[in-house]
Design an enzyme around this catalytic site. Sequence first.
Site, PDB file in Angstrom:
ATOM      1  N   PRO A 243       0.732  -0.810  -0.376  1.00 49.21           N
ATOM      2  CA  PRO A 243       0.090  -0.308   0.100  1.00 49.21           C
ATOM      3  C   PRO A 243       0.680   0.879   0.004  1.00 49.21           C
ATOM      4  O   PRO A 243       0.772   2.088   1.242  1.00 49.21           O
ATOM      5  CB  PRO A 243      -0.572  -0.191   0.612  1.00 49.21           C
ATOM      6  CG  PRO A 243       0.007  -0.800   2.251  1.00 49.21           C
ATOM      7  CD  PRO A 243       0.711  -1.672   1.327  1.00 49.21           C
ATOM      8  N   CYS A 244       1.389   1.501  -1.302  1.00 46.80           N
ATOM      9  CA  CYS A 244       2.758   2.426  -0.997  1.00 46.80           C
ATOM     10  C   CYS A 244       1.566   4.100  -0.660  1.00 46.80           C
ATOM     11  O   CYS A 244       1.821   5.300  -0.889  1.00 46.80           O
ATOM     12  CB  CYS A 244       3.520   2.697  -2.566  1.00 46.80           C
ATOM     13  SG  CYS A 244       2.570   2.282  -4.446  1.00 46.80           S
TER      14      CYS A 244
END
Length: 280
Positions: A243-244
């Site tokens: 989850p950048c």
Amino acid sequence: MDQEASYHYAVIRRAIDRIDAAGGQTLALDQLAAEMNMSPAHFQRVFSAWVGVSPKRYQQYLTLDHARALLRDRFTTLEAAHALGLSGTGRLHDLFLRWEAMSPGDYARHGEGLAISYGFCPSPFGEALAMATDKGLCGLAFTGEIGREAALADMRARWPKARFSENPDQVAPLAAAAFGQKGDLRLHLIGAPFQIKVWEALLRVPSGHVTTYSEIARAVGNPRAVRAVGSAVGRNPISYLIPCHRALRKDGALGGYHWGLGVKRAMLAHESARAEAIGA
């Protein structure tokens, strides 16, 4: 997905695109409903059923103030997350994820000997490009802002010596598990050692929470490497699952996002909506 559900999905996809295109301007319920060819009451019911909150509340999640509120109220210290067991063998953002990292020697060969299948599929954030090896999902990209050809070229360039074949039947179940937030999904991390350390740190950020680039740098043992961390975040090949989009700047600004800031805002809004819907 039955015919009515498919229709509603398409309507909500268009509504979210329209909200995002407004650039932060709040759209009235009557206006949105009219553009979707629905009555306001019907549109409100359908939207709330699919997204988890009302259109008005969802729009509030897309603002810069929301990002700042997340940093204030839902900031995650990655060391604490790790201590709580949020790691590769634990439950991560409502999906069981396990991952295997490619060895540095294999990565240095630019994917030589790898067979990668790919296919295009729907997602809550527009059309996605999913890629997989025999070890698991290795790529997840979004085509909405750059198109199919550019997204595919971008991903293929990361492992230029791999063999690529279009095989939607192979990747579709993996994409369904990813976006449906269920199942036992394996990831195949293909990157340089430092990149993989950053991606593993991101995997410890729970859904509905955020962290900062500097916090990630501290978590990987190099607090001065904020710029290098930002580069590794940008090179994340498995968007959404790694989850950048949960990495923000310390001032509350969203920072960059490889597949477009509209997608990043939508992901943060989607996760906040889910967290609110379940009372988190």
